[in-house]
Design an enzyme around this catalytic site. Structure first.
Site, PDB file in Angstrom:
ATOM      1  N   GLN A 132      17.467  75.329 -52.612  1.00  0.00           N
ATOM      2  CA  GLN A 132      16.835  76.512 -52.036  1.00  0.00           C
ATOM      3  C   GLN A 132      15.324  76.430 -52.205  1.00  0.00           C
ATOM      4  O   GLN A 132      14.845  76.255 -53.324  1.00  0.00           O
ATOM      5  CB  GLN A 132      17.378  77.760 -52.754  1.00  0.00           C
ATOM      6  CG  GLN A 132      16.790  79.063 -52.266  1.00  0.00           C
ATOM      7  CD  GLN A 132      17.209  80.229 -53.150  1.00  0.00           C
ATOM      8  OE1 GLN A 132      17.625  80.024 -54.290  1.00  0.00           O
ATOM      9  NE2 GLN A 132      17.098  81.437 -52.653  1.00  0.00           N
ATOM     10  N   GLY A 133      14.578  76.567 -51.118  1.00  0.00           N
ATOM     11  CA  GLY A 133      13.117  76.531 -51.190  1.00  0.00           C
ATOM     12  C   GLY A 133      12.520  77.877 -50.849  1.00  0.00           C
ATOM     13  O   GLY A 133      11.926  78.045 -49.785  1.00  0.00           O
ATOM     14  N   GLU A 250      23.446  85.713 -52.268  1.00  0.00           N
ATOM     15  CA  GLU A 250      23.096  85.207 -53.598  1.00  0.00           C
ATOM     16  C   GLU A 250      23.293  86.280 -54.657  1.00  0.00           C
ATOM     17  O   GLU A 250      23.778  86.028 -55.744  1.00  0.00           O
ATOM     18  CB  GLU A 250      21.639  84.717 -53.636  1.00  0.00           C
ATOM     19  CG  GLU A 250      21.272  84.176 -55.014  1.00  0.00           C
ATOM     20  CD  GLU A 250      19.854  83.671 -55.114  1.00  0.00           C
ATOM     21  OE1 GLU A 250      19.040  83.982 -54.228  1.00  0.00           O
ATOM     22  OE2 GLU A 250      19.559  82.963 -56.084  1.00  0.00           O
ATOM     23  N   ASN A 383      15.098  90.845 -62.781  1.00  0.00           N
ATOM     24  CA  ASN A 383      15.815  92.101 -62.962  1.00  0.00           C
ATOM     25  C   ASN A 383      14.889  93.310 -62.838  1.00  0.00           C
ATOM     26  O   ASN A 383      15.341  94.413 -62.532  1.00  0.00           O
ATOM     27  CB  ASN A 383      16.558  92.086 -64.300  1.00  0.00           C
ATOM     28  CG  ASN A 383      17.798  91.202 -64.211  1.00  0.00           C
ATOM     29  OD1 ASN A 383      18.011  90.534 -63.191  1.00  0.00           O
ATOM     30  ND2 ASN A 383      18.613  91.205 -65.245  1.00  0.00           N
TER      31      ASN A 383
END
Lengths: 401, 396
Positions: A132-133, A250, A383
């Site tokens: 993932q970029g 995700e 978070n």
């Protein structure tokens, strides 16, 4: 093991998955496996895990809900059953976590017919590893602040930029890549690519070392890399929208469509076992009232998370449709972190011993898991960002920015 | 009432949803927060010191009885609604959300205990409850122990009945109860009895409590004659143990309801109140704790329905699930109570702001039947084993 309220077809598949896993559990890994797919470091680990994912795919446990023409089995509601069986069977995790949980569902939503046929089968079988970029040195929590440039040139794009925290980048054939194609619009100036990585001219992958001393993730440099326009996913300028689809998967806001977690069940039991085996000040740690209270707090949070998932499927008991789904990443990552921290605490003096020390409890698992847990509280939107999203989207509070 | 498989959605189906939505509508209309304030908090420190009864709305209670809520925990064969524990939890959440002053929860609690006794005298009392007779549990000794076996009343045999002496404490909504379901120690047995509040030798002393939405009292028994037909069960301890998860679910549901009201009310305030040119909720020192409170409330709520569902299925894990629910609900209640006052700022510290009504009801419920620490101690005994139970495997 009971399978409540499954249709005959689903019940049959459940039984099949359970039996297949029972009979086909892989032999022990030739070398120690990391805690999760984003920490896979060596070729040996990769080969072993890639082989396992391939076998699960062949057996129909992975990608079962994808259309047949894209390498799936064309079922409905099979993946969550397979995931449950994989979780309970305590078998290795699926290595191609980015491919399965992020690239494949995003391509299914936004891809052309050609792209779906080209990319999805390999992502499901694990034969093509994805990375993932999204993150850059200046685009972490502020993800729209992308500086990697893509400039059109004929049928190609010329890409220049610097991506960081790229898990699995050193094994990846493909990357889901966000680039800036216009400087005039922060959000509408982004474009999403399915970029070739391994051996591609102008692309350099360099390992980064984490606080644990382990690697597994990388920085990826693009220097005049030429990427064909056929690798562009959805329209120019739609990159932010496409990235939101990816993040939805995700962060677990949608049912993991690729499947295959294989995470060890009942983490609290592991902590209780540690407490039973540990003497502190001449007393069994499992008899210490403060430790017992802490253990029960962990058990309650873990059960609460499981029951949240159950309640999320009962609209009558949910005030806001995104209220529970958007909590999952936040609560799950902090649960793991607090569990690991408690393990360190219970282990006491022995928590100072690390992976290679023969006296270390569980080969240094507790300090390793604790340090690694920050990957999860930081990745996929820290978070703190998750709390902003919940406060703004669910509670309706004013945007903090 | 045990069913073979786990029902989908905690068994919270159409009937339960309808009951809950009806309750919400009814209480929204009959007891908006302005009416609640007028009812229980018109004057500061109103009535407790002077032996007067704390205010409630008997007229509203009559309507509640007509709606059938009093008989929710009574089986249909005895004239009740026989609704699932999941359904009761849903309704009690609404009761908590409106901070309803009423004998509903004490009566539901008594009904759960009577039902657990599964005896003819117990069923007789259940039929009365279904008709609108109110009841309260009188099972707690002066020490405040929540162990079902501990009690402050002793009985001696007299003829085919008993003579009861002693006291039961922390009796909830005692002054609203038509009869009490209590326990008395007789030799090695724990007697479960039903006793009318007007019986001879029965007196009630009012406790001064901070919660404005209920009353509480000490029940004193002096040579009270109990006839054999009022003995609900000679195995009171077992009966209470069986009913205990349900009692925990009732208080947890009330806590979930008050907590959600506190959250939403504080969120509204954080949207409207401006300081430093921004609504309070713009600031992460305000936003993030409110999100944390939401996470805690959701955990409690999910565990609540899990516990209710376990009870409905007759699961052996009911007590563990209920201890978890009460621990989570107590802690969520404590946290959002704390933030609701703090984030309201100066006004939150005053009597005129409604948050104190819920703060107090929640604080009362956090302690009732044992707070989070208490629940986790009970849970640890079950999930880890009692202290000292771990066998030492090496003495090197």
């Amino acid at each position: 093991m009971s399978a409540p309220h499954l249709s005959p077809e689903h019940a049959e598949f459940h039984e099949y998955a359970r039996r297949w896993l029972d009979e086909n559990a892989p032999p022990p890994a030739p070398e120690r496996l990391p805690l999760s797919p984003i920490e896979v470091m060596t070729v040996g680990q990769r080969d072993y895990l890639q082989d396992w994912q391939g076998r699960c795919y062949e057996a129909g446990l992975i990608g079962c809900d994808y259309p047949v023409e894209y390498g799936g089995r064309g079922h409905q509601g099979f993946q969550s059953i397979a995931n449950q069986a994989l979780g309970k069977a305590r078998v290795p995790f699926m290595i191609n976590v980015v491919g399965l949980n992020m690239a494949a569902p995003t391509i299914l939503h936004h891809g052309s017919e050609e792209q779906k046929k080209k990319f999805i089968p390999g992502a499901l079988s694990g034969s093509e590893i994805w990375c993932q970029g999204f993150s850059e040195p200046g685009a972490g929590s502020d993800m729209a602040n992308q500086q990697t440039q893509a400039i059109p040139q004929g049928d190609n794009w010329i890409v220049n930029g610097h991506k960081v925290w790229t898990s699995l980048g050193h094994f990846a054939q493909w990357m889901i890549l966000i680039t800036r194609t216009s400087k005039h619009h922060k959000y509408d100036g982004l474009t999403y690519f399915l970029a070739p990585i391994e051996g591609h001219p102008g692309v350099t992958v360099r390992p980064l070392v984490k606080i644990t001393g382990e690697s597994g993730f990388n920085e990826v440099l693009f220097e005049d890399a030429v990427i064909p326009d056929s690798c562009r996913l959805d329209a120019v300028g739609k990159g932010w929208t496409v990235a939101m689809t990816t993040l939805t998967y995700e962060r677990g806001a949608a049912e993991s469509a690729g499947g295959g977690s294989g995470e060890a069940a009942r983490p609290t039991q592991r902590l209780i076992n540690l407490a039973r085996e540990t003497q502190r000040n001449g007393v069994c740690a499992a008899d210490d009232p403060v430790t017992r209270d802490a253990l029960m707090q962990r058990a309650i949070v873990a059960e609460g998370l499981a029951q949240n998932a159950r309640r999320a499927r009962v609209p009558a008991l949910c005030d806001h449709p995104m209220r529970l789904p958007l909590q999952q990443k936040l609560v799950g990552s902090e649960l793991s972190q607090h569990n690991a921290r408690l393990g360190v605490q219970i282990a006491g003096a022995h928590s100072m011993l690390y992976k290679l020390d023969s006296s270390a409890p569980s080969q240094g698992y507790w300090p390793l898991a604790y340090m690694n847990s920050y990957g999860h509280t930081i990745a996929a939107g820290t978070n703190e960002i998750q709390r902003n999203i919940l406060g703004e989207r669910v509670l309706g509070l004013a945007k903090s920015k | 009432m045990s069913k073979a498989t786990t029902p989908p959605g905690f068994g919270f189906g159409e009937d339960e949803e309808m009951l809950r939505d009806l309750a919400r509508k009814f209480l929204d209309e009959k007891l908006p927060v302005e009416a609640l304030r007028k009812l229980v908090a018109e004057a500061p420190e109103p009535v407790y010191d002077h032996g007067q009864r704390p205010p409630w709305a008997p007229g509203l209670w009559k309507q509640i009885v007509e709606l059938g809520w009093a008989g929710l925990a009574v089986e249909e064969a005895d004239g009740g609604a026989g609704i699932s524990m999941a359904g009761i939890a849903g309704l009690v959440e609404e009761v908590g959300r409106h901070a309803l002053p009423s004998p509903l929860i004490s009566t539901l609690s008594a009904a759960l205990v009577l039902r657990s006794a599964a005896s003819a005298p117990g069923r007789e009392q259940l039929r009365r409850i279904a008709l609108g007779t109110t009841a309260a549990l009188a099972i707690t000794p002066a020490s405040g122990s929540w162990e079902p076996g501990d009690c402050g009343i002793t009985g001696t045999r007299q003829g085919d009945g008993y003579l009861l002496n002693g006291s039961a404490h922390f009796v909830q909504d005692a002054f609203k109860a038509d009869f009490f379901v209590g326990t008395a120690r007789v030799d090695d047995e724990l007697l479960l009895f039903a006793l009318p509040s007007e019986a001879e030798g029965v007196s009630l002393e009012q406790d001064h409590i901070h919660d404005l939405t209920r009353d509480q009292g000490t029940l004193r028994l002096s040579d009270v004659r109990l006839s054999a037909k009022d003995v609900v069960s000679p195995n009171g301890e077992e009966v209470l143990q069986r009913a205990w998860p349900g009692l925990l679910v009732l208080v947890s549901a009330d806590l979930c309801g008050t907590s959600e009201w506190q959250l939403q009310t504080t969120v509204e305030y954080a949207k409207n109140r401006k300081q430093f040119d921004h609504p309070l909720g713009f600031f992460q020192a305000v936003k993030h704790p409110l999100v944390n409170a939401m996470v805690e409330i959701d955990r409690a709520r999910s565990l609540l329905y899990h516990a209710a569902c376990c009870i409905d299925m007759g699961s052996p894990e009911s007590l563990e699930a209920a201890c978890m629910a009460k621990s989570a609900a107590s802690d969520a209640g404590a946290f959002i109570s704390d933030r609701s006052v703090q984030l309201h700022g100066g006004i939150g510290f005053t009597w005129e702001c409604d948050v104190h009504i819920y703060f107090k009801r929640s604080m009362h419920n956090q302690a009732l039947l044992g707070d989070g620490v208490h629940q986790r101690r009970k849970l640890a005994d079950r999930l880890i084993g009692p202290i000292g139970a771990t066998v030492e495997n090496e003495t090197a």
